[in-house]
Enzyme design. Structure first.
Site, PDB file in Angstrom:
ATOM      1  N   LYS A  48       0.749  -1.060  -0.192  1.00 38.14           N
ATOM      2  CA  LYS A  48       0.004   0.050  -0.116  1.00 38.14           C
ATOM      3  C   LYS A  48       0.801   1.327  -0.010  1.00 38.14           C
ATOM      4  O   LYS A  48       2.013   1.530   0.814  1.00 38.14           O
ATOM      5  CB  LYS A  48      -0.878  -0.025   1.196  1.00 38.14           C
ATOM      6  CG  LYS A  48      -1.527   1.315   1.592  1.00 38.14           C
ATOM      7  CD  LYS A  48      -1.507   1.815   3.003  1.00 38.14           C
ATOM      8  CE  LYS A  48      -0.098   2.139   3.384  1.00 38.14           C
ATOM      9  NZ  LYS A  48      -0.037   2.881   4.778  1.00 38.14           N
ATOM     10  N   ASP A 103      -5.930   0.043   8.103  1.00 38.92           N
ATOM     11  CA  ASP A 103      -5.564  -0.081   6.854  1.00 38.92           C
ATOM     12  C   ASP A 103      -6.187  -1.398   6.009  1.00 38.92           C
ATOM     13  O   ASP A 103      -5.891  -1.438   4.782  1.00 38.92           O
ATOM     14  CB  ASP A 103      -3.867   0.167   6.394  1.00 38.92           C
ATOM     15  CG  ASP A 103      -3.235   1.610   6.538  1.00 38.92           C
ATOM     16  OD1 ASP A 103      -3.987   2.422   6.679  1.00 38.92           O
ATOM     17  OD2 ASP A 103      -2.107   1.500   6.574  1.00 38.92           O
TER      18      ASP A 103
HETATM   19  O1  C5P Z   1      -4.955   0.464  13.044  1.00 40.98           O
HETATM   20  P1  C5P Z   1      -3.325   0.027  13.327  1.00 40.98           P
HETATM   21  O2  C5P Z   1      -3.161  -0.862  14.267  1.00 40.98           O
HETATM   22  O3  C5P Z   1      -2.685  -0.187  11.960  1.00 40.98           O
HETATM   23  O4  C5P Z   1      -2.852   1.516  13.704  1.00 40.98           O
HETATM   24  C1  C5P Z   1      -1.348   1.586  14.342  1.00 40.98           C
HETATM   25  C2  C5P Z   1      -1.355   2.811  14.983  1.00 40.98           C
HETATM   26  O5  C5P Z   1      -1.379   3.715  14.038  1.00 40.98           O
HETATM   27  C3  C5P Z   1      -2.503   3.173  16.003  1.00 40.98           C
HETATM   28  O6  C5P Z   1      -2.162   2.456  17.280  1.00 40.98           O
HETATM   29  C4  C5P Z   1      -2.467   4.440  16.410  1.00 40.98           C
HETATM   30  O7  C5P Z   1      -1.544   4.922  17.320  1.00 40.98           O
HETATM   31  C5  C5P Z   1      -1.949   5.078  14.780  1.00 40.98           C
HETATM   32  N1  C5P Z   1      -3.171   5.383  13.960  1.00 40.98           N
HETATM   33  C6  C5P Z   1      -3.942   6.589  14.373  1.00 40.98           C
HETATM   34  N2  C5P Z   1      -4.939   7.327  13.558  1.00 40.98           N
HETATM   35  C7  C5P Z   1      -5.299   6.348  12.230  1.00 40.98           C
HETATM   36  C8  C5P Z   1      -4.461   5.134  12.111  1.00 40.98           C
HETATM   37  C9  C5P Z   1      -3.536   4.656  12.734  1.00 40.98           C
HETATM   38  O8  C5P Z   1      -3.498   7.273  15.064  1.00 40.98           O
HETATM   39  N3  C5P Z   1      -6.087   7.090  11.534  1.00 40.98           N
END
Ligand code: C5P
Length: 269
Positions: A14, A141
């Site tokens: 991605k 994502d």
């Molecule tokens: O959802 P995922 O585990 O991939 O996200 C990793 C980290 O990225 C989250 O713990 C958060 O700190 C940050 N994040 C965020 N806002 C988003 C996506 C991710 O703050 N829209």
């Protein structure tokens, strides 16, 4: 049964062609607006019939992969099986090409490939919306990676609508081989809303570039190096970094990169 050819699924990397951070939400996540795109380059997932779930990780980025039981492939498989009652089990083999903690959605791509692969093997019990909803529980994502086509994303990145057809565009990915975990980059964002992402995404930005550079200054060198490549059109960082990309309708040529940098030419899907 293990002699049969494995089921195979591609897990495209991605990139965020633009990423506007609009607000910090009470749960610590961030409201964002982004344009997701996907490359021909990616990981390769195989599944063979087995008595229980297992995972082997091979390939050039296998050494970067964390504990196997935390791997999003196995987590996605377990969630899929409990959501659908899927009775079979598989031994997965993941050929890891996407660098981890790199802004390329590597783990998310693998989770999404697992969901697509199992849904196919199960005879498509879930439609795309249901598959994306399962994916959203695994990472912000993952729904976009379930689609793996150019998509506008908002919310945490899980609210999707179709994006422009950019397939065939040349992309050059460069990573200085410093791991950049996503959470700390979002936390280093200055909290200033710099405005929405509009149709002309080329005029947009990645609001995580400045916070990522504050944590890993080498990212500024990567951006500068890419801008000097002949044929480089748009140059930007992807996701929370450290991977940056050049994007062009024409081929992008590049000189030798500094030692240790990872350079991958590909095309958008
Ligand atoms: O959802 P995922 O585990 O991939 O996200 C990793 C980290 O990225 C989250 O713990 C958060 O700190 C940050 N994040 C965020 N806002 C988003 C996506 C991710 O703050 N829209």
């Amino acid at each position: 049964m293990s002699d049969a050819a494995p089921a195979v699924e591609h897990a495209p990397a991605k990139i965020n062609l633009a990423l506007h951070v609009r607000a910090r939400m009470p749960d610590g996540y961030h409201a964002l607006e982004t344009l997701f795109a996907f490359t021909d380059f990616g990981d390769r997932l195989e599944a063979r019939d087995a008595e229980d779930w297992s995972l082997a990780v091979v390939g050039p980025m296998a050494a970067d992969t964390g504990p196997l039981d935390d791997n999003l492939v196995l987590r996605a498989a377990r969630v899929f099986a409990s959501a659908t009652g899927y009775p079979a089990r598989h031994a997965f083999r993941l050929e890891k090409h996407i660098p981890t903690a790199a802004g390329l959605g590597g783990g998310s791509a693998d989770a999404a490939a697992t969901l697509r692969l199992l849904n196919r093997l199960a005879g498509h019990p879930l439609d795309m919306a249901a598959l994306e909803a399962i994916g959203a529980g695994l990472g912000a994502d993952v729904p976009a990676c379930v689609r793996s086509v150019t998509s506008w994303g908002q919310g945490r990145g899980e609210e999707l609508r179709p994006g422009p057809d950019l397939s065939g565009m040349a992309v050059l990915l460069v990573n200085p081989r410093v791991a950049v975990p996503t959470g700390p980059v979002f936390r280093a964002w200055d909290g200033i809303d710099r405005g929405p992402l509009r149709q002309d995404w080329q005029a947009g930005r990645n609001d995580l570039e400045a916070p990522a550079i504050s944590l890993q200054p080498v990212i500024a060198d990567v951006l500068g190096w890419l801008r000097a490549c002949p044929g480089a059109g748009l140059v930007r960082m992807s996701g929370s970094g450290a991977t940056c990309f050049a994007l062009s309708a024409k081929a992008i040529t590049h000189p030798d990169a500094p030692p240790g940098w990872w350079v991958m030419p590909s095309r958008l899907r």
